[in-house]
Design a protein around this motif. Structure first.
Motif, PDB file in Angstrom:
ATOM      1  N   LYS A 185     -49.835 -45.036   6.831  1.00 30.71           N
ATOM      2  CA  LYS A 185     -50.816 -44.110   7.377  1.00 30.71           C
ATOM      3  C   LYS A 185     -51.661 -43.444   6.566  1.00 30.71           C
ATOM      4  N   ASN A 186     -51.052 -43.286   5.313  1.00 29.79           N
ATOM      5  CA  ASN A 186     -51.541 -42.636   4.010  1.00 29.79           C
ATOM      6  C   ASN A 186     -52.024 -43.576   2.852  1.00 29.79           C
ATOM      7  N   GLN A 187     -52.365 -44.708   3.410  1.00 35.28           N
ATOM      8  CA  GLN A 187     -53.195 -45.984   2.666  1.00 35.28           C
ATOM      9  C   GLN A 187     -52.363 -46.285   1.455  1.00 35.28           C
ATOM     10  N   TYR A 188     -50.825 -46.663   1.702  1.00 37.41           N
ATOM     11  CA  TYR A 188     -50.189 -47.198   0.919  1.00 37.41           C
ATOM     12  C   TYR A 188     -49.700 -48.503   1.463  1.00 37.41           C
ATOM     13  N   ASP A 189     -49.550 -49.535   0.317  1.00 38.42           N
ATOM     14  CA  ASP A 189     -48.867 -50.744   0.920  1.00 38.42           C
ATOM     15  C   ASP A 189     -47.485 -50.916   0.762  1.00 38.42           C
TER      16      ASP A 189
ATOM     17  N   ARG B 142     -43.406 -35.428   3.860  1.00 35.98           N
ATOM     18  CA  ARG B 142     -44.553 -34.866   3.219  1.00 35.98           C
ATOM     19  C   ARG B 142     -44.594 -34.537   1.947  1.00 35.98           C
ATOM     20  N   GLU B 143     -42.996 -33.954   1.426  1.00 35.89           N
ATOM     21  CA  GLU B 143     -42.784 -33.800   0.104  1.00 35.89           C
ATOM     22  C   GLU B 143     -42.833 -34.814  -0.460  1.00 35.89           C
ATOM     23  N   LEU B 144     -42.198 -36.053  -0.307  1.00 38.65           N
ATOM     24  CA  LEU B 144     -42.235 -37.472  -0.993  1.00 38.65           C
ATOM     25  C   LEU B 144     -43.418 -37.861  -1.048  1.00 38.65           C
ATOM     26  N   LEU B 145     -44.360 -37.759  -0.352  1.00 38.45           N
ATOM     27  CA  LEU B 145     -45.724 -38.070  -0.352  1.00 38.45           C
ATOM     28  C   LEU B 145     -46.517 -37.200  -1.395  1.00 38.45           C
TER      29      LEU B 145
END
Length: 238
Positions: free
Chosen positions: A23-27, A108-111
């Protein structure tokens, strides 16, 4: 789109991370144990921008995988550990990990950690900064992200090694506070008992053949931090 490989033996965790990061644009590519991780790493090695390793796995552990990855690649590594003390964290850093996060954690912390590593790995985007930094016969190429020794041989650096060395050569002769170094290279403050930065500095000294007992390049300033004492010459051309 940046590609991330995650190994975790918990299916729910894998699914949650994949959904959240996509959802945050990572593959996102997934593995459930050491064997499947190595197969996926072999397949996507040249495309990966980051690897996330769970320490506890059914057929091996994240430390062994970290060591294997570091022999083949400088891709950034984040370790996931359930150990409440610093043991796992320090071992991971010594093996070449770039960051760690303790379980349980908020996605969210990992992101935020992922974004911080990618931001630092991407450089500052400036056009006037020198490309080459030369000191004591070594040459650091900040574009190719490579270090060569006085004999012209390439010195293997992890992503964290590179970030730390780059900050040192950009500030030669300056006394650098430990908190500042941690913020610049890892994007966060050190806890009062956190020795991870000292582990990183020790590892970098080894890369530079700098005697840990009487270092000539990276000197310890007791109670404050470190100073890079070598004369640094910069240039835009080789």
């Amino acid at each position: 789109m940046r590609k991330i490989l995650i190994v975790d033996d918990d299916q729910k965790t894998r699914t949650l991370l994949k959904t959240y990061l996509e959802k945050n644009q990572y593959d996102v590519k997934l593995a459930h144990d050491g064997a499947s991780f190595l197969a996926e790493f072999e397949r996507y090695q040249d495309e990966l921008s980051l690897v996330i390793l769970d320490v506890m796995l059914p057929d091996t552990d994240g430390f062994a995988l970290c060591g294997t990855v570091r022999k083949r690649s400088a891709v950034p590594i984040i370790m996931l550990t359930a150990n409440a003390d610093d043991t796992d964290r320090i071992v991971g850093l010594e093996l070449g990990a770039d960051d760690y996060i303790a379980k349980p954690y908020n996605p969210r912390e990992l992101l935020a950690r992922i974004k911080a590593i990618h931001r630092r790995m991407g450089g500052d985007g400036g056009t006037t900064a020198p490309r080459y930094y030369r000191f004591n016969g070594f040459s650091l190429d900040t574009l190719e992200r490579t270090l060569t020794d006085p004999a012209g041989e390439t010195v293997k650096l992890t992503g964290l090694d590179f970030q730390l060395l780059r900050y040192f050569v950009e500030h030669p002769g300056d006394v650098l506070d430990r908190t500042v170094l941690a913020e610049e290279t890892r994007g966060r403050d050190l806890g009062p008992l956190d020795r991870s930065l000292d582990v990183q500095v020790s590892r970098l000294r080894q890369r530079l053949l700098d005697d840990g007992k009487q270092p000539a390049l990276i000197k310890t300033v007791r109670g404050t931090g470190y100073v890079f004492s070598a004369e640094v010459i910069t240039s835009h051309v080789a």
